[in-house]
Enzyme design. Structure first.
Site, PDB file in Angstrom:
ATOM      1  N   CYS A  18      30.905  37.489  53.701  1.00  0.00           N
ATOM      2  CA  CYS A  18      30.383  36.345  54.463  1.00  0.00           C
ATOM      3  C   CYS A  18      31.028  35.989  55.306  1.00  0.00           C
ATOM      4  CB  CYS A  18      31.013  35.365  53.602  1.00  0.00           C
ATOM      5  SG  CYS A  18      31.371  35.908  51.420  1.00  0.00           S
ATOM      6  N   GLY A  44      25.675  37.612  55.883  1.00  0.00           N
ATOM      7  CA  GLY A  44      25.552  37.253  54.369  1.00  0.00           C
ATOM      8  C   GLY A  44      24.236  36.757  54.640  1.00  0.00           C
ATOM      9  N   ASN A 123      35.838  33.499  52.911  1.00  0.00           N
ATOM     10  CA  ASN A 123      35.605  35.174  53.558  1.00  0.00           C
ATOM     11  C   ASN A 123      35.869  35.974  53.008  1.00  0.00           C
ATOM     12  OD1 ASN A 123      34.826  36.688  56.610  1.00  0.00           O
ATOM     13  ND2 ASN A 123      34.387  37.533  54.450  1.00  0.00           N
ATOM     14  N   GLY A 124      36.272  36.882  51.871  1.00  0.00           N
ATOM     15  CA  GLY A 124      36.917  37.322  51.467  1.00  0.00           C
ATOM     16  C   GLY A 124      36.530  38.019  49.968  1.00  0.00           C
TER      17      GLY A 124
END
Ligand code: SF4
Length: 486
Positions: A18, A44, A123-124
């Site tokens: 992302c 993404g 994000n992650g």
């Protein structure tokens, strides 16, 4: 029909994950966020979303499948997102559902709290999300999505802190894994990185305003000046008074994802003070030192193998050439390809420059080997074009372990390097030679002159080493076996 965006001809790559972006203090912030998301589209392509706030219209959001350029450029959509504060997210699903119902998993997520609303973009990947979700549901939380990131909103809702930044700190102290989060309240833009700083996040200045972005290329597109990275374990809270920094977590040694340098980040971004392009070129230099071979041409597997191929050519003195040409429009060419078209496979995306290749001993430089299926097809194409020899040189060590920190990886049984030795892989792919850069060589290329310190590695390299800096507790509960201690 839903556009076809997941690149089935690219399915032999690890997929990042992302990208997050946020802006405060700039008129029509959502327009800047859309541009930032466009620059981060490589992180993404499945979906994107924007939340914006202004005092007159409150919080507004738009969430869509597909590319940013197809969804967040028309005035009709953008006029629904007024305000000087906005955040955005581009998504490739690593956790949560895929398919027709997945619009509910598209971020940013929004929560209304007693002290006002807040939106977050993550994000992650949270490695304890399944356990947290079970616990939260037992205590009465009603989840709207299947995404791990939604846990953060529910944990914030249960915090007894008096303001949203403090509630975020509470929530993020409960989660494990990798998170670079961009969040917003009615008056504040917030950025946080997990204690290891696995995923990137940077701060930029735009006029009187501020921006947060997964990568510096997102700042460049809006003309923002790169100020610095959000530090591992740091939370920054930005409002009209300026920027405040907090360190809400126990301090730990950072373990940034080394694969961001190899493949995920854009080559025009700066990571850890280093140009990604230059690091990739240096990987090629190290690779040529470690694995020389007599040949006529060095050719990249485009596009991600290009800087390493240039470095390999410079170090070896073997001429660089564009032996394979990539069709840049692949992702938009086909809507749900037919079986017949699928069978053409990699040829739809890559074509060999036959006049160049015929009769030559060719070194192909690629960024990684995941399942190995694409490497095999590329070798066939090169041999069909009349190459005399094919030598693969890979700009990362063998990918033998899955990533649980925000990258879509096949299960271990499908990773070629988890099941074969280097010689077996060479024979299975069918090339004259196959060599990967060593982990030490990769560390040297990212600036660690002494290579990898096995007692205190400076990066996350778990997909190569099996050394996971955060135990993937949900996966262990599901039966994943960690590498035995040595
Ligand atoms: S496991 Fe690999 S891809 Fe995942 S964060 Fe670590 S280095 Fe990056």
């Amino acid at each position: 029909m839903r556009p076809f965006l997941s690149h089935p001809f690219d399915d032999d790559k690890l997929k990042e994950e992302c990208g997050v972006f946020g802006v405060i203090g700039v008129c029509d912030a959502a327009n800047f966020v859309a541009l930032g998301m466009h620059a981060l589209q490589h992180r993404g392509q499945e979906a994107g979303g924007i939340v914006a706030y202004d005092p007159e219209h409150g919080f507004n959001s738009a969430r869509r499948f597909g590319y940013v350029r197809d969804n967040f450029t028309d005035p009709a959509t953008m006029s629904t997102l007024p305000g000087a504060l906005a955040i955005g997210h581009v998504r490739y699903s690593t956790a949560g559902s895929k398919g027709a119902t997945a619009i509910r998993d598209v971020q940013p997520f929004f929560g209304e709290f007693a002290m006002g609303g807040a939106a977050i973009a993550h994000n992650g990947n949270l490695t304890n999300a399944a356990a947290l979700r079970r616990e939260l549901i037992e205590r009465g939380s009603i989840f709207q999505s299947s995404s791990d990131s939604e846990c953060i909103i529910h944990l914030m809702a249960r915090s007894i802190q008096k303001n949203i930044p403090e509630r975020m700190k509470d929530a993020l102290r409960r989660v494990e894994g990798a998170f670079s989060v961009v969040a917003m309240t009615r008056t504040k833009l917030i950025g946080v990185r997990d204690p290891l700083g696995v995923r990137p996040l940077v701060i930029g200045r735009i006029g009187e305003g501020w921006a947060l972005s997964s990568e510096t290329c997102g700042l460049d597109i809006i003309g923002a000046e790169f100020i610095r990275e959000v530090e591992p374990g740091e939370m920054v809270v930005i409002d009209e008074k300026g920027i405040e920094s907090f360190h809400p977590f126990d301090r730990r040694a950072a373990r940034f994802c080394i694969f961001e340098h190899v493949y995920f980040s854009r080559p025009d971004s700066i990571l850890g003070g280093r140009s990604v392009y230059e690091t990739r070129r240096q990987i090629g230099v190290e690779l040529a030192k470690e694995a020389p071979v007599d040949a006529d041409l060095v050719c990249p597997v485009p596009d991600s193998g290009t800087p390493a191929a240039i470095g390999f050519s410079q170090q070896s003195g073997i001429p660089y050439a564009m032996g394979i040409i990539r069709n840049q429009y692949m992702g938009r060419t086909f809507i749900e390809p037919t079986e017949q078209i699928r069978n053409m496979g990699v040829r739809l995306k890559l074509n060999v420059n036959r006049a160049l290749i015929k009769g030559k001993r060719v070194i192909l430089v690629d960024d990684s080997v995941v399942r190995g299926t694409t490497s095999r097809k590329i070798k066939d194409m090169i041999l069909d074009a009349g190459a005399a020899e094919v030598h693969f040189r890979i700009a990362s060590p063998p990918t033998a372990w899955p990533c649980f920190y925000g990258v879509d990886t096949p299960e271990r049984a499908k990773l070629l390097a988890a099941n074969m030795s280097e010689d077996e892989m060479r024979d299975w792919i069918g090339v004259d030679s196959l060599r990967f850069i060593s982990l030490d060589g990769l560390y040297r290329a990212v600036g660690e002159a002494a290579g990898r310190d096995p007692k205190a590695p400076r990066y996350c390299d778990a997909c190569f080493s099996g050394d996971y800096p955060v135990a993937p507790s949900d996966k262990i509960d599901q039966g994943f076996e960690m590498k035995a201690a040595q």
